[in-house]
Design an enzyme around this catalytic site. Structure first.
Site, PDB file in Angstrom:
ATOM      1  CB  SER A  16      36.550  35.296  40.519  1.00  0.00           C
ATOM      2  OG  SER A  16      37.146  35.467  39.265  1.00  0.00           O
ATOM      3  CE  LYS A  48      31.436  36.765  39.285  1.00  0.00           C
ATOM      4  NZ  LYS A  48      32.622  35.929  39.518  1.00  0.00           N
ATOM      5  CB  SER A  73      35.375  37.498  37.271  1.00  0.00           C
ATOM      6  OG  SER A  73      34.865  36.456  38.085  1.00  0.00           O
TER       7      SER A  73
HETATM    8  N1  GLN Z   1      41.238  35.400  36.638  1.00  0.00           N
HETATM    9  C1  GLN Z   1      40.862  34.044  36.446  1.00  0.00           C
HETATM   10  C2  GLN Z   1      40.273  33.888  35.068  1.00  0.00           C
HETATM   11  O1  GLN Z   1      40.229  34.839  34.360  1.00  0.00           O
HETATM   12  C3  GLN Z   1      39.909  33.594  37.498  1.00  0.00           C
HETATM   13  C4  GLN Z   1      38.505  34.016  37.274  1.00  0.00           C
HETATM   14  C5  GLN Z   1      37.534  33.402  38.232  1.00  0.00           C
HETATM   15  O2  GLN Z   1      37.920  32.933  39.306  1.00  0.00           O
HETATM   16  N2  GLN Z   1      36.274  33.372  37.833  1.00  0.00           N
HETATM   17  O3  GLN Z   1      39.853  32.860  34.663  1.00  0.00           O
END
Ligand code: GLN
Length: 487
Positions: free
Chosen positions: A176, A77, A152
């Site tokens: 994420s 990532k 994400s």
């Molecule tokens: N969807 C959550 C956010 O937008 C989690 C994102 C994540 O775990 N990086 O913050």
């Protein structure tokens, strides 16, 4: 071998060790598959770097100094900094940025012998649930290219699902790793907070961020997790001083007598019936395997949304203050003085979601609002963690859906950020408590899209979670399904 791209990490490692295939052959095959950047999953690829690493792996395989995962490709990532590839965190503000060092997770997987295929698309600074907040365009879900891959870590999930990489790293702050794994029909685990080093992982919300692997099976996740976890106390103040653990060693335990807690709050009105049906199907499999389902309650589940969307932006507003155009990344061209340079750089460099969270975070931390929002949220966060400890008096692991629905259409929530926030309801509680959680394929829901089962364990119980997931994968074949056209 025509099906290298469909093989597991475990199978590839064995083929490499027994010299039935070389690391260069494997890397070449995967690099060929990334040509044209299918699904917009990758943000940086450099075949020369990858092939040089593969050649080094072949030399180690030949002279007997190979690591446990020698020659097996992995893609990272884009929030993990890398010396040999650009790192952007999905943001324009870091466009073209080269780190002078590798993140600990990257370095540990290299030490285990893994060959880096490149960097994967993600939501800007890992803020999002659909990978639509990337400055470099959205990622498509390989099961239906008109749908989101989740976020994400959307590029990570899409790359594994589409056979562009046998495994990938992801980060999970509020879901994420788990949610994109669920949306793309793969397996992913977020370990206990502090197990994986955050050194070189670009910070979003430091008290929540954790790294973890995404692959096709629990068995493969166990291999990667064993390699990437480990104490890094000198470089990450929140790294746990614990010895490394071989998570593959405990994958064949019986589930006879395992108590699986079913939180009633995870099965309420918001859960789509198709997801519920798939999750229920997986739970019935667990019963067949000898586990016992125990009704439990996580009474503050709903509060996890406002609590998370106060704490995460608060930490983000502080973490993102380092991107000011002075030392690295984008700098505005025309400015009158230093303050003007900061303003223009940040206005040009950050996307809308990052700006929204910086503003929210600054607001909830500001004088006069701190007590009402940030402090309150911290108190409720503690209560959410306590609720889990109460639940674990009655059960060994907790199971439920990862997300209320299957992957939605690209663009569907484009003008409604809150719709994305609400979809995080089942992943946020474990994040706020710092507990390990995973997503395991559990069949298919509406539009024939994958559904993930979420398993949550108590602190340091990754081995138990991975075993529970592995037993399910021995009894079912959902995790072996691939999108059309992949065979
Ligand atoms: N969807 C959550 C956010 O937008 C989690 C994102 C994540 O775990 N990086 O913050």
């Amino acid at each position: 071998m025509s099906d290298l791209h469909l093989l597991s990490v475990k199978a590839l490692a064995t083929l490499l060790k027994t010299k039935q295939v070389s690391a260069v052959e494997v890397a070449t095959r995967f690099l060929a598959r990334t040509g044209g950047n299918p699904h917009n999953a990758f943000l940086d690829i450099d075949s020369e770097v990858t092939l040089a690493q593969a050649r080094a792996s072949d030399a180690k395989l030949a002279d007997g100094t190979a690591g446990p995962l020698e020659g097996v490709p992995v893609a990272h990532k884009d929030v993990f900094v890398t010396r040999d590839f650009a790192t952007t965190a999905g943001s324009k503000i870091l466009s073209g940025y080269r780190s002078p060092f590798d993140a600990t997770v990257v370095q540990r997987l290299r030490t285990a012998g893994m060959v880096t295929l490149g960097k994967l698309n993600c939501d800007e600074f890992a803020m999002g649930s659909a990978n639509e907040n990337s400055a470099y365009g959205p990622v498509q879900n390989p099961w239906d290219t008109s749908r989101v891959p989740g976020g994400s870590s959307g590029g990570s999930a899409a790359a594994v699902a589409a056979g562009l990489a046998p495994a990938a790293t992801g980060t999970d702050t509020g879901g994420s790793i788990r949610q994109p794994a669920s949306f793309c029909g793969i397996t992913g685990i977020k370990p206990t907070y502090g197990r994986a080093s955050r050194y070189g992982m670009i910070a979003y919300a430091s008290s929540l961020d954790q790294a973890g692997p995404m692959a096709r099976s629990a068995e493969d996740c166990a291999l990667l997790l064993s390699a990437l976890c480990g104490a890094d106390v000198d470089r990450d103040a929140t790294s746990l001083d614990m010895p490394t653990e071989d998570f593959s060693a405990s994958l064949n335990q019986t589930l006879e007598g395992l108590r699986i807690g079913i939180p009633k709050e995870f099965f309420g009105e918001g859960l789509h019936p198709d997801v519920r049906a798939a999750v229920d199907g997986a739970l019935r499999e667990y019963e067949k395997l000898g586990a016992q389902l125990v009704p439990i309650s996580l009474p503050r589940t709903e509060l996890s949304i406002p609590v998370y969307y106060i704490i995460a932006p608060a930490e983000a507003s502080s973490n993102l203050s380092r991107f000011d155009g002075v030392k690295f990344g984008h700098r505005a061209k025309d400015y009158t003085d230093l303050v003007d340079m900061y303003k223009k750089t940040r206005a040009e460099g950050f996307g809308n979601e990052a700006k929204r969270r910086i503003m929210t975070g600054a607001y909830v931390l500001s004088h006069g609002y701190y007590d009402a929002y940030y402090l309150q949220a911290q108190k409720i966060r503690r209560m959410i963690a306590d609720d889990f400890q109460n639940a674990f008096k009655q059960c060994d692991v907790i199971a439920g859906p990862v997300a209320p629905s299957v992957a939605w259409k690209l663009g569907e929530n484009a003008n409604d950020p809150v719709a994305d926030y609400l979809a995080d309801i089942f992943t946020l509680p474990a994040s706020l408590a710092g507990l390990p959680g995973m997503s395991v394929p559990a069949g298919f829901g509406a539009h024939n899209m994958p559904v993930g089962l979420q398993l949550i364990g108590n602190y340091f119980k990754e081995a138990q979670l991975l075993n529970a997931a592995h037993q399910l994968q021995q009894a079912t074949d959902w995790h072996t399904r691939t999108p059309k056209g992949l065979q």
